[in-house]
Scaffold this active site. Structure first.
Site, mmCIF file in Angstrom:
data_model
loop_
_atom_site.group_PDB
_atom_site.id
_atom_site.type_symbol
_atom_site.label_atom_id
_atom_site.label_comp_id
_atom_site.label_asym_id
_atom_site.label_seq_id
_atom_site.Cartn_x
_atom_site.Cartn_y
_atom_site.Cartn_z
ATOM 1 N N GLU A 1 -14.327 -53.299 -27.922
ATOM 2 C CA GLU A 1 -14.705 -53.956 -29.629
ATOM 3 C C GLU A 1 -13.567 -53.643 -29.867
ATOM 4 O OE1 GLU A 1 -18.788 -50.828 -30.177
ATOM 5 O OE2 GLU A 1 -17.185 -50.102 -29.766
ATOM 6 N N GLY B 1 -28.296 -46.030 -23.819
ATOM 7 C CA GLY B 1 -27.634 -45.338 -23.000
ATOM 8 C C GLY B 1 -26.415 -44.436 -22.801
ATOM 9 N N LYS C 1 -13.450 -41.151 -39.404
ATOM 10 C CA LYS C 1 -14.053 -41.929 -37.795
ATOM 11 C C LYS C 1 -12.309 -42.263 -37.389
ATOM 12 C CE LYS C 1 -16.488 -41.843 -33.558
ATOM 13 N NZ LYS C 1 -17.861 -42.090 -33.220
#
Length: 309
Positions: A268, A9, A185
């Site tokens: 998510e 992807g 992050k």
């Protein structure tokens, strides 16, 4: 080194493709439909850093199983359980698993599945997607993949991985502080995805609106408090650094979660915001803004179920 990329992807296709472009031995583990696309059109990357089209090696989980030296784990968090089973036959005694998922909730399941010694840290910074033709489209300056051993170790296998990853048009960076990089992050993406999905707006309008900047800073503080209670190795002044990063973004910059919601795709939320709420509950930390963000994401998921019936 023989490299297996789980998925072709936006993320796997881009970084795996850059390794193919360099000349590394790369195979993509994909679904049957994606394999047919790759066999027909090759892997196509359209990027501001240079376009690239090439035939690639692609297999499905039902094909011959043999171990690989490196496995780039680029799946979405909601596919983690199935992805572990798909990859398991390709993991040998010397295999190193490099996960590029957001957050931290995936680390323990991967270590439990493959062995703690086989999993190293990883993350990436990239804005990319597949277009209707299956091309990997990458339009922003960031295209960085960071990897490193946990516990600040320097190992021979890490040096070999660094050699394999070097010399590409993408930025592959070895880190001696990968845990901190991953938590940093996580802090950033939790807030960015939370603010853009809740407000249904890119970064620029959120920061520019009255009360917007204060909301973002307070959300950052809530998430930082949770992580500090969990003894995450956050650097002093990290919120200010992240705010500076957001200020430098383009006005119309969106989070990947926001783009997923706009396409009525899975998100998510449980892996990112939900996992942090569980940690907050354990430490009795009051996080009303994060709870609001998460509730909004769960409402979206309920609405998505209704659309799919």
């Amino acid at each position: 080194m023989r490299i297996l990329v789980l998925g072709a992807g936006g993320v796997g296709g881009y970084f795996g493709g850059r390794l193919v472009e360099k000349g590394e031995d790369v195979t993509f583990l994909v679904r049957e439909r994606r394999k047919k696309e790759l066999e027909q059109n090759g892997l196509v990357i359209k990027s501001i850093h240079g376009d690239f089209t090439s035939p690639v090696q692609a297999i499905t989980k039902s094909e011959m199983k043999e171990p690989y030296d490196i496995i780039l784990f680029t799946t979405k968090a909601y596919h983690l359980k199935q992805a572990i089973e798909d990859v398991r036959p390709f993991v040998g005694n010397q295999t190193v698993v490099v996960p590029l998922l957001n957050g931290m909730a995936h680390v323990v399941p991967l270590q439990e599945a493959f062995g703690e010694e086989k999993v190293i840290g990883g993350l990436c910074f990239i804005e990319t997607t597949l277009n209707k033709d299956g091309d990997v489209v990458q339009t922003s300056p960031a295209h960085r993949l960071v990897f490193g051993e946990f516990k600040q170790k320097e190992t021979e296998r890490l040096q070999l991985i660094e050699q394999a990853f070097s010399g590409t048009k993408a930025s592959f960076v070895k880190s001696s502080y990968i845990e901190q990089d991953m938590w940093h992050k996580y802090l950033f993406i939790t807030v960015m995805s939370g603010m853009t999905t809740l407000m249904r707006a890119p970064v620029g309008p959120v920061l520019a609106a009255k009360g917007g900047r204060q909301f973002v800073q307070e959300l950052f503080k809530e998430v930082e408090n949770i992580m500090m209670a969990y003894d995450a190795p956050l650097a002093e002044g990290i919120i200010e650094q992240h705010m500076n990063t957001m200020d430098k973004m383009t006005y119309d910059m969106k989070s990947s979660m926001q783009r997923d919601m706009e396409k009525s795709s899975q998100i998510e939320g449980d892996h990112l915001q939900g996992y942090l709420l569980k940690l907050a509950e354990k430490s009795s930390i009051h996080v009303p803004l994060l709870q609001t963000v998460y509730t909004h994401l769960k409402v979206y998921e309920e609405m998505l179920k209704g659309y799919q019936k």
